[in-house]
Every structure is written in structure tokens, then in C-alpha cells.
Motif scaffolding. Structure first.
Motif, PDB file in Angstrom:
ATOM      1  N   LYS A 140      32.044 -62.875 -97.736  1.00  0.00           N
ATOM      2  CA  LYS A 140      31.220 -63.626 -98.668  1.00  0.00           C
ATOM      3  C   LYS A 140      30.868 -64.992 -98.073  1.00  0.00           C
ATOM      4  CE  LYS A 140      31.173 -64.810-103.480  1.00  0.00           C
ATOM      5  NZ  LYS A 140      32.013 -65.334-104.561  1.00  0.00           N
ATOM      6  N   TYR A 141      29.606 -65.346 -98.175  1.00  0.00           N
ATOM      7  CA  TYR A 141      29.142 -66.635 -97.664  1.00  0.00           C
ATOM      8  C   TYR A 141      28.346 -67.367 -98.734  1.00  0.00           C
ATOM      9  CZ  TYR A 141      30.378 -64.907 -93.024  1.00  0.00           C
ATOM     10  OH  TYR A 141      31.067 -64.424 -91.943  1.00  0.00           O
ATOM     11  N   THR A 142      28.372 -68.686 -98.659  1.00  0.00           N
ATOM     12  CA  THR A 142      27.559 -69.506 -99.560  1.00  0.00           C
ATOM     13  C   THR A 142      26.638 -70.389 -98.730  1.00  0.00           C
ATOM     14  OG1 THR A 142      29.339 -69.561-101.183  1.00  0.00           O
ATOM     15  CG2 THR A 142      27.602 -71.185-101.435  1.00  0.00           C
ATOM     16  N   ALA A 143      25.354 -70.313 -99.051  1.00  0.00           N
ATOM     17  CA  ALA A 143      24.383 -71.183 -98.385  1.00  0.00           C
ATOM     18  C   ALA A 143      24.058 -72.362 -99.291  1.00  0.00           C
ATOM     19  CB  ALA A 143      23.115 -70.398 -98.077  1.00  0.00           C
ATOM     20  N   HIS A 144      24.086 -73.549 -98.707  1.00  0.00           N
ATOM     21  CA  HIS A 144      23.665 -74.769 -99.406  1.00  0.00           C
ATOM     22  C   HIS A 144      22.303 -75.147 -98.830  1.00  0.00           C
ATOM     23  CE1 HIS A 144      27.762 -75.776-101.046  1.00  0.00           C
ATOM     24  NE2 HIS A 144      28.066 -74.897-100.120  1.00  0.00           N
TER      25      HIS A 144
ATOM     26  N   MET B  78      26.153 -64.758-100.940  1.00  0.00           N
ATOM     27  CA  MET B  78      25.711 -63.455-100.408  1.00  0.00           C
ATOM     28  C   MET B  78      26.834 -62.774 -99.657  1.00  0.00           C
ATOM     29  SD  MET B  78      23.418 -65.180 -97.460  1.00  0.00           S
ATOM     30  CE  MET B  78      23.956 -66.871 -97.620  1.00  0.00           C
ATOM     31  N   GLU B  79      26.637 -61.475 -99.478  1.00  0.00           N
ATOM     32  CA  GLU B  79      27.557 -60.632 -98.723  1.00  0.00           C
ATOM     33  C   GLU B  79      26.902 -60.368 -97.368  1.00  0.00           C
ATOM     34  OE1 GLU B  79      30.434 -59.646-100.304  1.00  0.00           O
ATOM     35  OE2 GLU B  79      31.122 -58.800 -98.384  1.00  0.00           O
ATOM     36  N   ALA B  80      27.608 -60.704 -96.281  1.00  0.00           N
ATOM     37  CA  ALA B  80      27.045 -60.461 -94.952  1.00  0.00           C
ATOM     38  C   ALA B  80      28.177 -60.171 -93.974  1.00  0.00           C
ATOM     39  CB  ALA B  80      26.243 -61.676 -94.482  1.00  0.00           C
ATOM     40  N   ALA B  81      27.819 -59.483 -92.879  1.00  0.00           N
ATOM     41  CA  ALA B  81      28.841 -59.083 -91.910  1.00  0.00           C
ATOM     42  C   ALA B  81      29.367 -60.280 -91.120  1.00  0.00           C
ATOM     43  CB  ALA B  81      28.267 -58.032 -90.973  1.00  0.00           C
TER      44      ALA B  81
ATOM     45  N   LYS C  95      28.597 -64.711 -89.950  1.00  0.00           N
ATOM     46  CA  LYS C  95      27.950 -65.965 -90.349  1.00  0.00           C
ATOM     47  C   LYS C  95      26.497 -65.987 -89.863  1.00  0.00           C
ATOM     48  CE  LYS C  95      28.587 -70.920 -90.352  1.00  0.00           C
ATOM     49  NZ  LYS C  95      29.279 -72.091 -89.799  1.00  0.00           N
ATOM     50  N   GLU C  96      26.260 -65.424 -88.676  1.00  0.00           N
ATOM     51  CA  GLU C  96      24.891 -65.386 -88.137  1.00  0.00           C
ATOM     52  C   GLU C  96      23.987 -64.560 -89.049  1.00  0.00           C
ATOM     53  OE1 GLU C  96      27.621 -65.176 -86.140  1.00  0.00           O
ATOM     54  OE2 GLU C  96      27.206 -67.243 -85.518  1.00  0.00           O
ATOM     55  N   ALA C  97      24.503 -63.427 -89.514  1.00  0.00           N
ATOM     56  CA  ALA C  97      23.720 -62.581 -90.419  1.00  0.00           C
ATOM     57  C   ALA C  97      23.407 -63.333 -91.707  1.00  0.00           C
ATOM     58  CB  ALA C  97      24.480 -61.299 -90.717  1.00  0.00           C
ATOM     59  N   ALA C  98      24.393 -64.079 -92.206  1.00  0.00           N
ATOM     60  CA  ALA C  98      24.185 -64.855 -93.432  1.00  0.00           C
ATOM     61  C   ALA C  98      23.136 -65.944 -93.204  1.00  0.00           C
ATOM     62  CB  ALA C  98      25.503 -65.476 -93.884  1.00  0.00           C
ATOM     63  N   GLU C  99      23.177 -66.574 -92.026  1.00  0.00           N
ATOM     64  CA  GLU C  99      22.190 -67.612 -91.722  1.00  0.00           C
ATOM     65  C   GLU C  99      20.792 -67.018 -91.606  1.00  0.00           C
ATOM     66  OE1 GLU C  99      25.057 -70.865 -89.450  1.00  0.00           O
ATOM     67  OE2 GLU C  99      23.921 -69.430 -88.256  1.00  0.00           O
ATOM     68  N   ASN C 100      20.698 -65.840 -90.991  1.00  0.00           N
ATOM     69  CA  ASN C 100      19.395 -65.194 -90.874  1.00  0.00           C
ATOM     70  C   ASN C 100      18.844 -64.812 -92.245  1.00  0.00           C
ATOM     71  OD1 ASN C 100      19.335 -65.458 -88.123  1.00  0.00           O
ATOM     72  ND2 ASN C 100      20.250 -63.439 -87.738  1.00  0.00           N
TER      73      ASN C 100
END
Lengths: 83, 83
Positions: free
Chosen positions: A2-6, A48-51, A53-58
Motif C-alpha cells: 500500500k502506498y500513499t501519494a501526496h 493505492m495498491e502497487a507492486a 514504489k516505482e509502480a506507485a509513482e508511475n
């Protein structure tokens, strides 16, 4: 994972920001005369759910470009953190 | 001295955020199905003239409480940096 984007989305520096100008004047009327300039944009928290950190940033970049920011008038920046 | 406050104003966690919900659904429609939740608030950049960093922080807090944030529905946080 799980990642959070600000995400911050701001009007481009070259453009007038009438909302910010109005707030600036109101702050002066309230006695806060030290305030010089106010610019108002959006702050978005996206989880979001991502594999990776790079995927989350993309994913975040794609969301900004496709929907969140109008790049003619706005710029965006973001940081992605785990959790 | 010149200071810049970076202010974030977000809807309280306890409250629904219909704008964020709409954006969340739109992101799913765009194929970004990994996104779980979106919350949308305001990001405000305020430049001001103050004697000390503490004075600038007090001015920012006063601006948030008196005008920028509706504390019934929103929370705010900020950082003040020189320049």
C-alpha cells in the motif's frame, strides 16, 4: 503493497490566481498586513495498491496527467510514501 | 525577513469527501484500478514579511483559523520556511 501519494497541484506562476488575490485582500482586511502573496491550489491524498514504489509513482503521474491536473494552467508535484 | 508558508487544508477524516469519491471512480474508469481512496483538499502558498519564524508561524495559524480553514469540516497543517 500500500502506498500513499501526496500530490500538490498549483496554478502556473505565469498565471493570475484570482482566488489567491481575493484571499490576500481578505487577510489584509483582517489585519494580517504582513502577507504579500497567496496562491491557492489543490492538495490530494491518493492511496493505492502497487507492486513497487516505482509502480506507485508511475500510477500517480498518470493520474495527474490524465485527470487531476490541467497542464495548460497547472503544475503538479508529488511524493509517494509507503503505507 | 521573508517567509513562505506551505499550508494543507484537508476535509476531516470523519467526513465524506464527495469530490474525492468522484475522482476515485473516474480513475477506475481510466484503468487505474489500483487506486483505493482519494481525498481532495487545498494547498496554499502564502508569502509574508515577519520579524522571526515564530511570528510567521503565528501569522499563518491566525490566517488558517480566521479565514482559510473551516474547522468544523477541515483540518489544517503547515510548514514555514525562510525565503
Amino acid at each position: 503493497m500500500k502506498y500513499t501519494a501526496h500530490i500538490n497541484i498549483m496554478p502556473l506562476k505565469e498565471l493570475l490566481d484570482p482566488q489567491g488575490k481575493a484571499v490576500n485582500n481578505s487577510l489584509h482586511n483582517l489585519g494580517l498586513t504582513g502577507v504579500h502573496d497567496v496562491r491557492i491550489g489543490k492538495h490530494i491524498l491518493m492511496t493505492m495498491e502497487a507492486a513497487t514504489k516505482e509502480a506507485a509513482e508511475n500510477m500517480t503521474r498518470e493520474a495527474c496527467k490524465k485527470l487531476l491536473a490541467n497542464q495548460v494552467m497547472e503544475s503538479f508535484d508529488f511524493t509517494v510514501v509507503e503505507g
